[in-house]
Design a protein around this motif. Structure first.
Motif, short mmCIF file in Angstrom:
data_model
loop_
_atom_site.label_atom_id
_atom_site.label_comp_id
_atom_site.label_asym_id
_atom_site.label_seq_id
_atom_site.Cartn_x
_atom_site.Cartn_y
_atom_site.Cartn_z
N THR A 92 0.86 -1.18 0.00
CA THR A 92 0.00 0.00 0.00
C THR A 92 0.89 1.22 0.00
N LEU A 93 0.79 2.01 -1.05
CA LEU A 93 1.68 3.14 -1.28
C LEU A 93 1.37 4.32 -0.37
N ALA A 94 2.44 4.94 0.19
CA ALA A 94 2.30 6.16 0.98
C ALA A 94 3.00 7.34 0.30
N ARG A 95 4.16 7.09 -0.32
CA ARG A 95 4.91 8.13 -1.04
C ARG A 95 5.57 7.51 -2.25
N LEU A 96 5.76 8.34 -3.27
CA LEU A 96 6.33 7.91 -4.53
C LEU A 96 7.53 8.80 -4.84
N HIS A 97 8.69 8.19 -5.12
CA HIS A 97 9.90 8.94 -5.45
C HIS A 97 10.43 8.45 -6.79
N THR A 104 12.27 13.65 -9.69
CA THR A 104 11.89 14.34 -8.45
C THR A 104 10.68 13.66 -7.85
N SER A 105 10.47 13.92 -6.59
CA SER A 105 9.25 13.46 -5.92
C SER A 105 8.17 14.48 -6.18
N SER A 106 6.98 14.01 -6.33
CA SER A 106 5.88 14.92 -6.57
C SER A 106 5.46 15.58 -5.27
N PRO A 107 5.34 16.92 -5.23
CA PRO A 107 4.90 17.59 -4.00
C PRO A 107 3.52 17.14 -3.56
N ALA A 108 2.66 16.80 -4.51
CA ALA A 108 1.32 16.36 -4.14
C ALA A 108 1.37 15.00 -3.47
N VAL A 109 2.37 14.20 -3.81
CA VAL A 109 2.49 12.85 -3.27
C VAL A 109 3.37 12.84 -2.03
N ASN A 110 4.47 13.60 -2.06
CA ASN A 110 5.45 13.57 -0.98
C ASN A 110 5.60 14.95 -0.37
N PRO A 111 4.79 15.30 0.64
CA PRO A 111 4.89 16.63 1.23
C PRO A 111 6.22 16.86 1.92
N ALA A 112 6.93 15.81 2.33
CA ALA A 112 8.21 15.99 3.00
C ALA A 112 9.27 16.52 2.04
N ALA A 113 9.08 16.34 0.75
CA ALA A 113 10.08 16.80 -0.21
C ALA A 113 10.13 18.32 -0.30
N THR A 114 9.11 19.01 0.17
CA THR A 114 9.08 20.46 0.06
C THR A 114 9.43 21.15 1.37
N THR A 115 9.81 20.38 2.39
CA THR A 115 10.16 21.01 3.66
C THR A 115 11.51 21.65 3.58
N ALA A 116 11.78 22.55 4.51
CA ALA A 116 13.07 23.25 4.54
C ALA A 116 14.18 22.28 4.90
#
Length: 162
Positions: A92-97, A104-116
């Motif tokens: 069961t998928l939670a994040r896609l990289h 790149t990881s999709s911001p819609a899929v991986n919110p952690a990729a856009t953190t500081a």
């Protein structure tokens, strides 16, 4: 805790369907995982993505693409056509990289990729100045940490009875 990170190759394009009750999108695809040793055969796994992940899988994933997947692994019991029950793993998928150059990881899929980015350790400033600090030389060694104990060694002739 059940949290997996898998490097996979997509075998089948994601197929999207919708739930009957609230029309939530669900995507399913087949992926291949390399064996742990060179002589091990690759394993196959079904990946399921729900909601926005299902849309993201449908829009961005293609057969032959290599991905890093984060999610949960579970076992399903399936009855085959000959009546034999078989256990199959499902992811069961939670994040896609994405992987590879420019992936790149999709911001819609991986919110952690856009953190500081994580803050770096800095020495305390003595006083503010208007001139910038000089950059460290290219071959400079990182600072070393004093790992000695905070309690000094006690003499061997102490008077403690125990």
């Amino acid at each position: 805790m059940n949290h997996c990170l898998l490097e996979v190759e997509v075998l089948e394009a994601p197929q999207v369907r919708y739930t009957q009750d609230n029309q939530t999108p669900v995507a399913e695809m087949a992926v291949q995982i390399d064996g742990l040793r060179p002589d091990d055969p690759p394993g196959q796994l079904k990946v399921v993505g729900w909601g926005n992940l299902a849309q993201e899988l449908q829009n961005r994933v293609q057969v032959g693409q290599r991905l890093m997947l984060e999610g949960r692994l579970r076992m399903n019991t399936v009855t085959r056509q000959d009546g034999v029950k078989e256990k199959r793993a499902e992811f069961t998928l939670a994040r896609l990289h994405g992987m590879g150059p420019g992936a790149t990881s999709s911001p819609a899929v991986n919110p952690a990729a856009t953190t500081a980015p994580a803050p770096q350790r800095r020495a305390p400033a003595a006083a503010p100045s208007s001139t910038p600090a000089p950059a460290a030389p290219a071959g400079a060694q990182p600072p070393t940490w004093n790992t000695s104990p905070l309690v000094p060694d006690l003499p061997d002739d102490d008077d403690i009875p125990f």
